[in-house]
Design a protein around this motif. Structure first.
Motif, mmCIF file in Angstrom:
data_model
loop_
_atom_site.group_PDB
_atom_site.id
_atom_site.type_symbol
_atom_site.label_atom_id
_atom_site.label_comp_id
_atom_site.label_asym_id
_atom_site.label_seq_id
_atom_site.Cartn_x
_atom_site.Cartn_y
_atom_site.Cartn_z
ATOM 1 N N LEU A 65 65.455 31.774 78.205
ATOM 2 C CA LEU A 65 65.669 31.260 76.844
ATOM 3 C C LEU A 65 67.151 31.296 76.479
ATOM 4 O O LEU A 65 67.674 30.343 75.886
ATOM 5 C CB LEU A 65 64.847 32.064 75.831
ATOM 6 C CG LEU A 65 63.353 31.729 75.761
ATOM 7 C CD1 LEU A 65 62.587 32.792 74.975
ATOM 8 C CD2 LEU A 65 63.144 30.357 75.116
ATOM 9 N N ASN A 66 67.829 32.377 76.848
ATOM 10 C CA ASN A 66 69.265 32.473 76.567
ATOM 11 C C ASN A 66 70.049 31.409 77.319
ATOM 12 O O ASN A 66 70.930 30.755 76.768
ATOM 13 C CB ASN A 66 69.784 33.864 76.934
ATOM 14 C CG ASN A 66 69.464 34.862 75.829
ATOM 15 O OD1 ASN A 66 69.322 34.482 74.659
ATOM 16 N ND2 ASN A 66 69.320 36.122 76.189
ATOM 17 N N ASP A 67 69.704 31.229 78.608
ATOM 18 C CA ASP A 67 70.397 30.214 79.426
ATOM 19 C C ASP A 67 70.208 28.819 78.843
ATOM 20 O O ASP A 67 71.110 27.985 78.876
ATOM 21 C CB ASP A 67 69.861 30.218 80.861
ATOM 22 C CG ASP A 67 70.278 31.483 81.612
ATOM 23 O OD1 ASP A 67 71.127 32.231 81.057
ATOM 24 O OD2 ASP A 67 69.767 31.724 82.710
ATOM 25 N N LEU A 68 68.999 28.593 78.339
ATOM 26 C CA LEU A 68 68.662 27.241 77.885
ATOM 27 C C LEU A 68 69.168 26.940 76.466
ATOM 28 O O LEU A 68 69.299 25.781 76.094
ATOM 29 C CB LEU A 68 67.139 27.042 77.923
ATOM 30 C CG LEU A 68 66.548 26.879 79.330
ATOM 31 C CD1 LEU A 68 65.042 27.140 79.320
ATOM 32 C CD2 LEU A 68 66.836 25.472 79.868
ATOM 33 N N ALA A 69 69.426 28.001 75.694
ATOM 34 C CA ALA A 69 69.771 27.804 74.280
ATOM 35 C C ALA A 69 70.984 26.898 74.107
ATOM 36 O O ALA A 69 70.988 26.007 73.245
ATOM 37 C CB ALA A 69 70.004 29.145 73.606
ATOM 38 N N ALA A 70 72.000 27.075 74.956
ATOM 39 C CA ALA A 70 73.237 26.289 74.815
ATOM 40 C C ALA A 70 72.981 24.809 75.065
ATOM 41 O O ALA A 70 73.383 23.961 74.252
ATOM 42 C CB ALA A 70 74.291 26.820 75.779
ATOM 43 N N SER A 71 72.283 24.495 76.162
ATOM 44 C CA SER A 71 72.051 23.075 76.458
ATOM 45 C C SER A 71 71.082 22.456 75.458
ATOM 46 O O SER A 71 71.178 21.269 75.143
ATOM 47 C CB SER A 71 71.560 22.871 77.893
ATOM 48 O OG SER A 71 70.829 23.970 78.344
ATOM 49 N N ALA A 72 70.153 23.280 74.942
ATOM 50 C CA ALA A 72 69.203 22.747 73.959
ATOM 51 C C ALA A 72 69.932 22.324 72.687
ATOM 52 O O ALA A 72 69.535 21.369 72.028
ATOM 53 C CB ALA A 72 68.144 23.791 73.639
ATOM 54 N N ALA A 73 71.006 23.048 72.367
ATOM 55 C CA ALA A 73 71.754 22.752 71.146
ATOM 56 C C ALA A 73 72.380 21.362 71.188
ATOM 57 O O ALA A 73 72.708 20.788 70.150
ATOM 58 C CB ALA A 73 72.827 23.816 70.923
ATOM 59 N N GLN A 74 72.562 20.810 72.395
ATOM 60 C CA GLN A 74 73.141 19.461 72.542
ATOM 61 C C GLN A 74 72.136 18.371 72.171
ATOM 62 O O GLN A 74 72.513 17.253 71.875
ATOM 63 C CB GLN A 74 73.592 19.216 73.991
ATOM 64 C CG GLN A 74 74.384 20.348 74.630
ATOM 65 C CD GLN A 74 75.758 20.508 74.004
ATOM 66 O OE1 GLN A 74 76.380 19.532 73.618
ATOM 67 N NE2 GLN A 74 76.202 21.765 73.877
#
Ligand code: ZN
Length: 501
Positions: A65-74
């Motif tokens: 979830l932490n790894d994905l949070a940044a790309s999800a924000a895009q």
């Protein structure tokens, strides 16, 4: 991102399967399980819920979830993937704060408390339930402390059912609403005789009631290939998959609305679950936005549609064919008025649309007092009866018709009740928007056609699953936050006309 997201979805699918398996056991407990199965069932449910919790809070999920949070924000806020990560991250952070042993203990205690409640209600003996409720309340206080809160302890519990809604927000909505409802109840009380509902208390064969209910909900859109209906002490809806939704009803030989409107109510819940998208099934986004959002669907079909004049223009002739002797002296109009009789009553699920809100406020206030330590469990019956007297002017003759009537506290579901009234409000807010978008909806209902309304709800509400909070959904669908203005206007117009007040 894609690989990690797939990995996360695979891991959540396991959690989903465990939760749905627990739901099957819970459904069985309330429908078909023999009474002595209760203690074994309590262990099975505790095991499954603990396993689901452990799988969900696995450190690997947190890392993903932490790894994905940044790309999800895009990606756009409302995209499936961004929503999955946003909503699940919040669930994860909360769940992580709760020790698995507490989850297991809450499930075990609740299972036994449910059985005790069942007996206590049958015998109208609160003492049989009291020690179980004491345990449930103590465990919920522990839970709230683990979850954390900034303002009120009740916030942590409310959040479990209505994410991101606070106690203060609910109080701010309820306070003016209470004034409006109490004023309307008083006005109507002077004209109590204007509506005669005796017809509802004649004798109606249970199987015939069941069959008529099935006919109604099929026409509304309940699909027996993907859902089924059974009997239980307390009607509910549960969902095991997009194509496997269950509702229950209870039948009362001498009170027609119990099964009829209960069935339509649960169908509203079922249609929400059945209206989800396959892409969201078996993910944490499956299901409804919140309990308030869910209740908006059930109350919309039960009341805004099911207790409307148009609905009975179509259904009354069919109901009279079904029960010719009982309904010989009735017309569609007299029956419409009967099902809309306003009178203070003891049982929440059988309460009319106007007094219903007061039943909810009573429970909401009592739960707050219980978890804040202002009310002891032993004093619940007395406190209950005092509030009934204050708000509705009546005192239950026994606890079965008082503080033992609802199943929720047996499961330890404190924080739940407010969602019923928030849902009732939102139902009207949604229906107003639906009829602005599709003005033909009321005429269609009067012809027994429900497709346009159901289609609108699927497209605007059901399709989103758990993506949004109730308030986000309200803003997105209706263009304004959740509000009680539409609800108050609806009550005043409808019952002002019926009672000429
Ligand atoms: Zn409901």
């Amino acid at each position: 991102m894609k690989e990690k997201l797939e990995e996360l979805k695979k891991r959540f699918a396991v959690v989903n399967d465990l939760q749905r398996a627990a739901a099957v056991l819970g459904w069985d407990q309330q429908t078909y399980m023999p009474p002595r199965g209760a203690s074994a069932r309590a262990e099975q449910l505790a095991t499954l819920q603990k396993l689901a919790h452990e799988h969900f809070i696995a450190d690997e999920n947190g890392a993903l979830l932490n790894d994905l949070a940044a790309s999800a924000a895009q990606l756009p806020y409302d995209s499936d993937d961004t929503s999955l990560i946003r909503v699940t991250k919040r669930d994860y952070d909360q769940a992580k704060r709760v020790p698995p042993a507490l989850v297991e203990e809450m499930a075990r205690v609740a299972s036994l408390a449910f059985e005790a409640w069942h007996h206590a209600r049958a015998e109208s003996n609160f003492k049989l339930f009291q020690p179980h409720l004491e345990k449930n309340v103590a465990l919920r206080i522990q839970l709230a402390n683990y979850l954390g809160y900034t303002d009120r302890i009740y916030d942590a519990l409310l959040d479990q059912y209505e994410p991101q809604m606070t106690t203060a927000q609910v109080e701010a909505i309820f306070a003016p609403l209470k004034k409006e409802i109490v004023a309307l109840v008083r006005k109507i009380a002077h004209k109590a005789d204007a509506v005669d509902a005796a017809v509802l208390h004649r004798e109606y064969a249970e199987q015939t009631q069941w069959d008529f209910g099935v006919q109604v909900i099929k026409r509304i859109g309940f699909d027996f290939e993907r859902a089924r209906q059974d009997k239980s002490a307390h009607p509910f809806t549960t969902s095991f998959a997009l194509d496997d939704v269950r509702i229950t009803t209870r039948l009362s030989k001498n009170f027609l609305p119990s099964a009829l409107f209960g069935t339509i109510h649960e169908t509203g819940h079922a249609l929400y679950d059945l209206g989800g998208r396959a892409e969201l099934d078996r993910t944490p986004l499956a299901g409804g936005a919140s309990l308030g959002a869910h209740e908006s669907q059930s109350r919309l079909w039960e009341n805004v549609v099911g207790r409307s004049r148009g609905f009975w223009q179509f259904w009354f002739p069919r109901l009279r064919e079904t029960f010719p002797a009982q309904l010989a002296d009735q017309t569609a109009e007299s029956f419409y008025r009967a099902v809309n009789k306003i009178a203070p009553s003891f049982i929440r699920v059988e309460a009319d649309e106007v007094t219903y809100g007061l039943h909810i406020m009573l429970r909401f206030e009592m739960e707050n007092a219980l978890v804040e330590g202002r009310l002891q469990v032993a004093d619940v019956p007395e406190a209950w009866n005092a509030k009934m007297k204050e708000y509705l002017g009546i005192v239950p003759p026994d606890d079965a018709r008082g503080c033992l009537q609802d199943v929720h506290w047996s499961y330890g579901d404190l924080g739940y009740f407010a969602t019923y009234l928030l849902g009732s409000m939102f139902a009207v807010q949604l229906y107003d928007k639906a009829t602005r978008d599709v003005p033909a909806i009321p005429e269609q209902i009067a012809r027994g056609e429900f497709g346009a309304l159901l289609g609108w709800l699927r497209q605007n509400v059901h399709t989103h699953g758990r993506k949004f909070t109730l308030d986000e959904l309200a803003r997105r669908v209706t263009g304004e936050p959740l509000q009680s203005r539409s609800y108050v206007a609806y009550l005043k117009k409808k019952f002002g006309e019926i009672y000429q007040v």
